[in-house]
Design an enzyme around this catalytic site. Structure first.
Site, short mmCIF file in Angstrom:
data_model
loop_
_atom_site.label_atom_id
_atom_site.label_comp_id
_atom_site.label_asym_id
_atom_site.label_seq_id
_atom_site.Cartn_x
_atom_site.Cartn_y
_atom_site.Cartn_z
N SER A 102 0.83 -1.20 0.00
CA SER A 102 0.00 0.00 0.00
C SER A 102 0.87 1.25 0.00
CB SER A 102 -0.89 0.01 1.24
OG SER A 102 -1.58 1.24 1.37
N TYR B 286 -1.90 -0.83 10.22
CA TYR B 286 -1.85 -1.33 8.85
C TYR B 286 -0.72 -0.65 8.07
CZ TYR B 286 -3.45 -2.38 4.08
OH TYR B 286 -3.52 -2.80 2.77
#
Length: 316
Positions: free
Chosen positions: A174, A234
């Protein structure tokens, strides 16, 4: 960036996405098609979302795909659906956060196929959506997203099959895990500089970083210690994945011809999946595209240790 600048950037991105959509419809030429129906690709966390779509697209291109999932029933259902489309797909249960599960899966791969050609590390978890930023499940997030990915790479490096086309490892990551992102960067400048310098980057540095983060989570001090501010657990896990990708590319760089392993990572974007609460701005099919494109790069375009999004290289 002013209003006009944002509008120009939006227009450029829309143009780029239209071009990618056009390219996705073009078949691979016989020269670029280095794989066959005997090429084995493993996709972790492939029972839904991006993982499912990566597995589907690889199988559509004619590869033999092993779909894995932590939940056996959901994984079998996903594989059955793909086989119903006439695709060459097999299911095997796998929980990347459990060493014994990874070892059992590796043994099965070795016995049935003698190794693999493509490994897509997609399995991951995220417990935040919208404006949430809880770290209640930080330990599970780090254990799955970073240590699970790391475990898969370390075990399967020795099982990547020799090939003149090179074996490929792709880590689904990401942009939230960029060291120097404009909106979600690592705030500690000393740490940031160390992470960006190849001669400073080490496995110990990466592991210490995530361990320090988890210690601060337990102590309740993480919020004041310059970690990324959006989906912090995350983001830290994907930061570690990106860093480990760079590190492994360096370690694998000297392998002889015929035994090359190319490792890269990519960001699928903000995809409409269960992980985002279906709030993304792109479909799973579009999100999977760049991952499949990187995994199937023609031999003359092969690269390693890079980060991709929307079919182009981006910075770490």
């Amino acid at each position: 960036m002013g209003k006009q600048g944002k509008e120009r950037a939006k227009a450029r991105r829309e143009q780029r996405l239209q071009e990618i959509s056009r390219l996705r419809k073009l078949p691979y030429s016989s020269v670029d098609r280095w794989w066959s129906s005997e090429t084995v690709a493993v996709v972790t966390g492939a029972n839904r979302g991006i993982g499912y779509e990566i597995a589907r697209q690889l199988a559509v291109h004619g590869l033999r795909v092993i779909v894995t999932a932590r939940d056996a029933d959901r994984g079998r259902a996903a594989a059955d659906g793909l086989r119903g489309e006439g695709l060459n797909v097999e299911f095997r249960q796998l929980d990347v956060s459990r060493p014994e599960s990874v070892e059992s899966f590796a043994k099965w791969i070795a016995e049935k196929y003698g190794g693999l050609d493509i490994l897509v590390n997609n399995a991951g978890v995220n417990f935040n959506t919208g404006a949430d930023n809880s770290v209640e499940f930080a330990e599970e997030v780090i254990a799955t997203n970073y240590f699970g990915t790391k475990r898969m790479i370390e075990i399967f490096i020795s099982m990547m099959r020799p090939s003149t086309s090179g074996a490929r490892i792709l880590n689904v990551s990401s942009r939230l895990g960029r060291v120097n992102g404009r909106r979600n960067r690592v705030g500690d400048m000393t740490l940031r500089e160390q992470l960006l310098k190849d001669d400073c980057l080490s496995e110990e540095l990466i592991d210490d970083m995530v361990t320090n983060f988890l210690c601060q989570v337990k102590e309740g001090t993480w919020a004041s210690n310059d970690w990324p501010q959006m989906y912090t657990d995350y983001s830290v896990s994907k930061l570690a994945v990106n860093l480990f990708t760079r590190l492994m590319a360096r370690r694998l760089a000297d392998r002889p011809e015929g035994h090359k392993i190319y490792i890269n990572c990519y960001c699928p974007g903000w995809v409409k999946t269960a992980m985002t609460g279906w709030a993304g701005n792109t479909s799973a099919e579009e999100g999977a595209d760049t991952g499949v494109w990187v995994a199937l790069l023609p031999c003359q375009l092969l690269t390693t240790g890079n980060f991709f999004a929307e079919r182009r290289e981006i910075s770490f």
